[in-house]
Design a protein around this motif. Structure first.
Motif, PDB file in Angstrom:
ATOM      1  N   THR A   1       0.994  -1.286  -0.071  1.00  0.00           N
ATOM      2  CA  THR A   1       0.003  -0.031   0.104  1.00  0.00           C
ATOM      3  C   THR A   1       0.775   1.285   0.210  1.00  0.00           C
ATOM      4  OG1 THR A   1      -0.220  -0.349   2.315  1.00  0.00           O
ATOM      5  CG2 THR A   1      -2.095  -0.995   0.937  1.00  0.00           C
ATOM      6  N   THR A   2       1.932   1.081   0.481  1.00  0.00           N
ATOM      7  CA  THR A   2       2.988   2.376   0.576  1.00  0.00           C
ATOM      8  C   THR A   2       3.853   2.671  -0.771  1.00  0.00           C
ATOM      9  OG1 THR A   2       4.717   1.124   1.513  1.00  0.00           O
ATOM     10  CG2 THR A   2       3.188   2.441   2.878  1.00  0.00           C
TER      11      THR A   2
ATOM     12  N   GLY B   1       0.200   0.679  -4.099  1.00  0.00           N
ATOM     13  CA  GLY B   1      -1.260   1.261  -4.028  1.00  0.00           C
ATOM     14  C   GLY B   1      -2.294   0.286  -4.220  1.00  0.00           C
ATOM     15  N   TRP B   2      -3.281   0.485  -3.408  1.00  0.00           N
ATOM     16  CA  TRP B   2      -4.274  -0.601  -3.391  1.00  0.00           C
ATOM     17  C   TRP B   2      -5.363  -0.191  -4.565  1.00  0.00           C
ATOM     18  CZ3 TRP B   2      -5.301  -4.491  -0.213  1.00  0.00           C
ATOM     19  CH2 TRP B   2      -6.518  -5.024  -0.254  1.00  0.00           C
ATOM     20  N   GLY B   3      -5.724  -1.017  -5.551  1.00  0.00           N
ATOM     21  CA  GLY B   3      -6.229  -0.935  -6.563  1.00  0.00           C
ATOM     22  C   GLY B   3      -7.236  -2.107  -7.187  1.00  0.00           C
TER      23      GLY B   3
ATOM     24  N   THR C   1      -6.368   3.616 -11.488  1.00  0.00           N
ATOM     25  CA  THR C   1      -6.343   4.121 -10.251  1.00  0.00           C
ATOM     26  C   THR C   1      -6.137   3.461  -9.072  1.00  0.00           C
ATOM     27  OG1 THR C   1      -8.390   5.326 -11.131  1.00  0.00           O
ATOM     28  CG2 THR C   1      -8.107   5.545  -8.882  1.00  0.00           C
ATOM     29  N   THR C   2      -5.150   3.842  -8.418  1.00  0.00           N
ATOM     30  CA  THR C   2      -4.934   3.097  -7.113  1.00  0.00           C
ATOM     31  C   THR C   2      -4.834   4.247  -5.785  1.00  0.00           C
ATOM     32  OG1 THR C   2      -2.383   3.943  -7.518  1.00  0.00           O
ATOM     33  CG2 THR C   2      -3.419   1.669  -8.309  1.00  0.00           C
ATOM     34  N   ILE C   3      -5.043   3.403  -4.754  1.00  0.00           N
ATOM     35  CA  ILE C   3      -5.027   4.429  -3.465  1.00  0.00           C
ATOM     36  C   ILE C   3      -3.681   4.062  -2.644  1.00  0.00           C
ATOM     37  CG2 ILE C   3      -6.247   4.956  -1.395  1.00  0.00           C
ATOM     38  CD1 ILE C   3      -8.688   4.029  -2.767  1.00  0.00           C
ATOM     39  N   GLN C   4      -2.960   4.830  -2.509  1.00  0.00           N
ATOM     40  CA  GLN C   4      -1.602   4.754  -1.972  1.00  0.00           C
ATOM     41  C   GLN C   4      -1.579   5.632  -0.255  1.00  0.00           C
ATOM     42  OE1 GLN C   4       1.549   5.416  -4.762  1.00  0.00           O
ATOM     43  NE2 GLN C   4       2.939   4.884  -3.208  1.00  0.00           N
TER      44      GLN C   4
ATOM     45  N   TRP D   1      -6.411  -0.732   4.738  1.00  0.00           N
ATOM     46  CA  TRP D   1      -5.348  -0.446   3.577  1.00  0.00           C
ATOM     47  C   TRP D   1      -5.791   0.290   2.821  1.00  0.00           C
ATOM     48  CZ3 TRP D   1      -0.808  -1.129   5.973  1.00  0.00           C
ATOM     49  CH2 TRP D   1      -0.614  -2.362   6.854  1.00  0.00           C
TER      50      TRP D   1
ATOM     51  N   GLU E   1      -6.561   6.524   4.610  1.00  0.00           N
ATOM     52  CA  GLU E   1      -6.274   7.874   4.648  1.00  0.00           C
ATOM     53  C   GLU E   1      -7.621   8.451   4.701  1.00  0.00           C
ATOM     54  OE1 GLU E   1      -2.952  10.263   2.670  1.00  0.00           O
ATOM     55  OE2 GLU E   1      -3.541   8.463   1.636  1.00  0.00           O
TER      56      GLU E   1
END
Length: 203
Positions: free
Chosen positions: A49-50, A53-55, A60-63, A190, A194
């Protein structure tokens, strides 16, 4: 620890007998097995995740930042440890119904700790945190966990296979529920941790 991990994956029936004969303490289990293996999905999720990134497989990913991921990791780790203890309690409760001399609570938790080994190992894929990939690995880990459960319960509790099937099915059902909770927490902590933190601060 590594001996039992390999044994449970390669020759589980023989390994269950060895684990039972060892009469391992709860402290030793956590120090040499659960605390170490439970860290696998946590560390891999932290890295994934750092750094990645979560996808969902698209662009599109969430980091997460390092501190946010650290907080999520600590919570995730504690939940995993609690889940092992809870499954052990379920096994103990079911054992009381089918045997006049059920194993001790500590023995049931030891069994739960080892039976969760495939689930711990499936956390390796979280280093590349795609939802479908993590879900697939979780299903595979759950299937092998179910196999270990059905194989080990009768001899571990000293009950016949019919009663063992009932106990295993009940424990597995509870385990699936715990897995769903863990998957939900995985996405929340995760993937969207944020955003949740920012929304709470903004409120």
């Amino acid at each position: 620890m590594l001996t039992h991990v390999w044994g449970l994956m390669a020759h589980p029936q023989r390994e269950w007998k060895q684990i039972k004969d060892e009469r391992e303490t709860l402290t030793h289990l956590y120090e040499h097995h659960v605390l170490l293996l439970a860290a696998i999905p946590v560390i891999c999720s932290y890295i994934g995740t750092t750094q990645v990134g979560w996808g969902l497989g698209g662009e599109t990913t969430i980091q997460l930042g390092y501190l946010d991921a650290l907080g999520a990791g600590i919570v995730f780790y504690l939940v995993i440890l609690a889940a092992v203890y809870a499954v052990g309690k379920v096994i103990r409760a079911m054992a009381k119904r089918f045997t006049p001399t059920p194993p001790k609570q500590s023995e049931c938790i030891v069994f739960a700790g080892y039976v969760a080994t495939p689930m711990f190992l499936s956390g390796l894929v979280a280093i590349y945190p795609l939802v479908w990939l993590c879900l697939l690995a979780g299903i595979i880990g759950l299937c092998y966990t179910a196999y270990l459960l059905y194989l080990g319960i009768p001899s571990f509790l000293n009950i016949d296979r019919e009663a063992g099937f009932i106990v295993s099915s009940t424990t597995l059902g509870f385990g699936v529920l715990m897995l769903e909770v863990l998957l939900g927490l995985t996405v929340l902590l995760w993937g969207y941790g944020e955003r949740i933190i920012l929304s709470l601060i903004g409120a």
